[in-house]
Scaffold this motif. Structure first.
Motif, mmCIF file in Angstrom:
data_model
loop_
_atom_site.group_PDB
_atom_site.id
_atom_site.type_symbol
_atom_site.label_atom_id
_atom_site.label_comp_id
_atom_site.label_asym_id
_atom_site.label_seq_id
_atom_site.Cartn_x
_atom_site.Cartn_y
_atom_site.Cartn_z
ATOM 1 N N SER A 1 58.666 -13.484 -114.404
ATOM 2 C CA SER A 1 57.513 -13.096 -113.592
ATOM 3 C C SER A 1 57.729 -13.462 -112.127
ATOM 4 O O SER A 1 57.427 -12.678 -111.221
ATOM 5 C CB SER A 1 56.244 -13.772 -114.133
ATOM 6 O OG SER A 1 55.109 -13.360 -113.426
ATOM 7 N N GLY B 1 58.316 -10.076 -110.271
ATOM 8 C CA GLY B 1 57.032 -9.728 -109.683
ATOM 9 C C GLY B 1 56.237 -8.772 -110.544
ATOM 10 O O GLY B 1 56.375 -8.742 -111.771
ATOM 11 N N ARG B 2 55.423 -7.958 -109.919
ATOM 12 C CA ARG B 2 54.471 -7.106 -110.625
ATOM 13 C C ARG B 2 55.109 -6.161 -111.651
ATOM 14 O O ARG B 2 54.536 -5.959 -112.734
ATOM 15 C CB ARG B 2 53.651 -6.302 -109.612
ATOM 16 C CG ARG B 2 52.449 -5.605 -110.222
ATOM 17 C CD ARG B 2 51.553 -5.005 -109.142
ATOM 18 N NE ARG B 2 50.337 -4.465 -109.720
ATOM 19 C CZ ARG B 2 49.265 -5.175 -110.031
ATOM 20 N NH1 ARG B 2 49.253 -6.474 -109.812
ATOM 21 N NH2 ARG B 2 48.188 -4.605 -110.548
ATOM 22 N N PRO B 3 56.272 -5.534 -111.381
ATOM 23 C CA PRO B 3 56.845 -4.634 -112.392
ATOM 24 C C PRO B 3 57.113 -5.307 -113.730
ATOM 25 O O PRO B 3 57.111 -4.650 -114.772
ATOM 26 C CB PRO B 3 58.150 -4.163 -111.740
ATOM 27 C CG PRO B 3 57.909 -4.283 -110.273
ATOM 28 C CD PRO B 3 57.048 -5.490 -110.122
ATOM 29 N N LYS C 1 55.209 -7.340 -115.328
ATOM 30 C CA LYS C 1 53.993 -7.294 -116.135
ATOM 31 C C LYS C 1 53.942 -6.000 -116.943
ATOM 32 O O LYS C 1 53.594 -6.010 -118.129
ATOM 33 C CB LYS C 1 52.768 -7.404 -115.225
ATOM 34 C CG LYS C 1 51.436 -7.420 -115.959
ATOM 35 C CD LYS C 1 50.281 -7.581 -114.977
ATOM 36 C CE LYS C 1 48.946 -7.607 -115.701
ATOM 37 N NZ LYS C 1 47.807 -7.747 -114.750
ATOM 38 N N GLN C 2 54.304 -4.896 -116.303
ATOM 39 C CA GLN C 2 54.300 -3.610 -117.001
ATOM 40 C C GLN C 2 55.397 -3.555 -118.061
ATOM 41 O O GLN C 2 55.164 -3.108 -119.185
ATOM 42 C CB GLN C 2 54.474 -2.466 -115.993
ATOM 43 C CG GLN C 2 54.319 -1.081 -116.607
ATOM 44 C CD GLN C 2 54.353 0.013 -115.550
ATOM 45 O OE1 GLN C 2 54.331 -0.262 -114.345
ATOM 46 N NE2 GLN C 2 54.406 1.255 -115.991
#
Length: 583
Positions: A319, A323-325, A327-328
């Protein structure tokens, strides 16, 4: 999950009021290494499946307490044996509280105490910790409001109930981080999101590949586990020199940097890391469960915290790095994990009657999803939504009711536009009861024979799996169904399965049969809707405990990992390598 009986305190035995200065003074006479090894030994005992049972508590108390304390405590333990209220003495929260204060208060220049005296002082410190934890809880716990008592209960349970991590995390971690990400579908999704291989990400960001870190982490884990499984467990001080021939020097440096810190570094982290509570929030200690007590020598005060590294620790590393990708991507990984576990006791293809469908959609809509997964037997169906999200440390431990409930709603109960969790399930139930056809791929699914359809959530974050959340979400689901005039004649109560409960379901399904097990469990929930023991974990370890065979898919995956690690270590050993042979 574990919620311990209320602990005995020093004040309850002596009548003396205990303050923090008393515990600091008590620990100042001890060396940190002595405290670490006693914590490690006792935490190994209480972390066993029967570790908190009365017999173990009595044995530990009789061995560690001074006679004057034991004579007063023993009658209380016998009361507990008769079924009357009675608490525990040693428990994980208490030991971790002692560990934190010891990191700040112990005097490493103190003269080492004789072992008999040391155990008495340490046991007294544990009793003091119970006093202080009780005082902390009185400060932390908000008053029960006249309204929104359900929200208050959810906030308290999320903060204080501790998910238990056992050896199953090894098999789970292998699936989540090595097996599933290597599948073509997941690799294609990762590429679409611009995410490199996990090995490459770990090497570029942390100096060691994921595969090598996994081998290293497990090798150390089994070193620390060896003394813990003995009848009289003790702490192990691990010498880095033992495994220097098995790994590249740079990999060893990187791995120990991720897993360990010095006691002084940990002390500074305790004081400097933003967190919510010294009694429940162990954020500063997570990720680095080893303490380097001397140059190249390490202790592990808490094996459960070490096990946490394999799942949540690695999740945190990715994480931070991606980063954000991430999470997906992790949503896809978790979805695949659930499919693999469900696939062990269902049929999704072939000549037999199909009982599991993944990624179900409405026939008359373009790819509009019904649910992530559907279990379908003769008389009942279970529509499942998988939720890979987790609460933040603040949302879990700050005891800010509004923030915690907002997080629960965002993760599990978003209604209307952008619906999630029960919002998705309510919409799907409405449309199915109104006759809209559904399919999985080219296969149409006929639910007309099902007497009852059960909505269900499958959760990655085990802190969200308590009965109060299920009752809260169930009431919101019912309100949404009533708002849309949906007939509830064929809609059963909401079910929740955590990641561990899904693994337990698979294990029980081997002996009971999946349909029979689900039918028994939903009947149990219907008959005990508000009971704290109606969670599947309580059902599996209570009424069905005698049917668990410890031979489930995750246990087999765990054994396979052990064999792989053993073979890998044997491959790396050099002829005549005495140090490596000791591994």
């Amino acid at each position: 999950m574990r919620m311990e009986a209320y602990p005995h305190t020093l004040e309850s035995l002596t009548g003396d009021h205990i303050v923090l200065a008393d515990l600091v003074h008590e620990l100042h006479s001890l060396r940190r290494l002595d405290v670490f090894r006693w914590i490690a030994g006792l935490s190994a005992v209480i972390s066993r499946r029967n570790g908190m049972e009365l017999q173990n508590q009595r044995q530990m108390a009789s061995q560690l307490l001074k006679a004057e304390y034991w004579s007063k405590l023993e009658p209380a333990l016998f009361q507990r044996e008769k079924g009357e209220p009675g608490g525990v003495l040693f428990h994980r929260r208490g030991l971790l509280f002692v560990l934190q204060i010891a990191l700040l208060a112990c005097n490493d220049d103190a003269e080492p105490l004789a072992e008999d005296e040391l155990r008495h002082v340490f046991a007294r410190a544990c009793l003091m910790a119970n006093d202080l934890l009780k005082q902390v809880e009185m400060v932390q716990t908000p008053e029960i409001p006249e309204t929104d008592q359900e929200h208050w209960l959810i906030t308290i349970l999320i903060s204080f109930i501790e998910p238990y991590l056992g050896h199953e995390v090894i098999g789970r971690a292998k699936l989540l981080w090595l097996t599933i990400p290597s599948e073509d579908r997941i690799k294609a999704m990762a590429k679409t999101l611009g995410i490199a291989s996990f090995d490459e990400i770990m090497r570029n960001n942390y100096g060691i590949t994921l595969s090598e870190f996994f081998v290293f982490g497990l090798l150390l884990y089994f070193h620390y586990l060896q003394p813990a499984v003995q009848p009289q467990p003790s702490a192990l001080v691990f010498d880095r020199a033992v495994i220097t021939s098995l790994f590249e020097q740079s990999d060893l440096d990187a791995a120990f940097k991720l897993l360990a810190c010095t006691p002084d570094e940990m002390a500074v982290r305790l004081l400097g890391t933003p967190r919510q509570s010294w009694s429940t929030d162990y954020a500063p200690m997570l990720g680095t469960p080893l303490l380097e007590v001397e140059k190249g020598k390490f202790v592990c005060p808490d094996l459960q915290m070490y096990r946490d590294v394999f799942v949540h620790g690695i999740h945190s590393l990715f994480s931070k790095a991606i980063g954000r990708p991430f999470k997906q991507l992790f949503g896809y990984i978790f979805e695949r994990f659930v499919e693999i576990i469900l696939g062990q006791f269902t049929v999704s293809e072939g000549p037999l009657a199909r009982t599991f469908y993944c990624r179900v959609v409405f026939v008359n809509s373009k790819h509009e999803q019904v649910c992530d997964g559907l279990l379908h037997w003769t008389s009942l169906a279970v529509l499942m939504e998988y939720k890979a999200g987790s609460l933040t440390s603040r949302q879990r431990f700050a005891l800010r009711q509004a923030e915690t409930m907002q997080a629960v709603d965002d993760l599990l109960a978003r209604l209307g536009e952008g619906r999630k969790g029960i919002g998705q399930l309510a919409n799907s139930m409405r449309r199915i009861t109104n006759g809209e056809p559904i399919r999985c791929g080219p296969d149409h699914i006929d639910l007309s024979s099902c007497r009852v359809m059960y909505p269900a959530l499958v959760l990655y974050d085990e802190a969200l799996g308590n009965h109060a959340i299920r009752e809260y979400l169930s009431s919101k689901l019912t309100a949404e169904l009533e708002k849309t005039n949906t007939s509830r004649e064929r809609i059963g109560r909401l079910l929740i399965f955590t990641i561990r409960e899904l693994e337990l379901f698979e294990e029980l399904a081997q002996t009971m049969g999946a349909e029979n097990l689900m039918r028994d469990y939903v009947a149990y929930v219907e008959n005990n809707p508000s009971s704290p023991y109606s969670a599947f974990n309580a059902f599996a370890l209570g009424p069905c405990k005698h049917k668990l065979n410890n031979d489930g898919f995750i246990q087999k995956a765990e054994i396979a990992v052990l064999r792989e690690i053993e073979q890998e270590i044997q491959r790396r050993k050099l002829p005549g390598d005495v140090g490596a042979a000791s591994c």
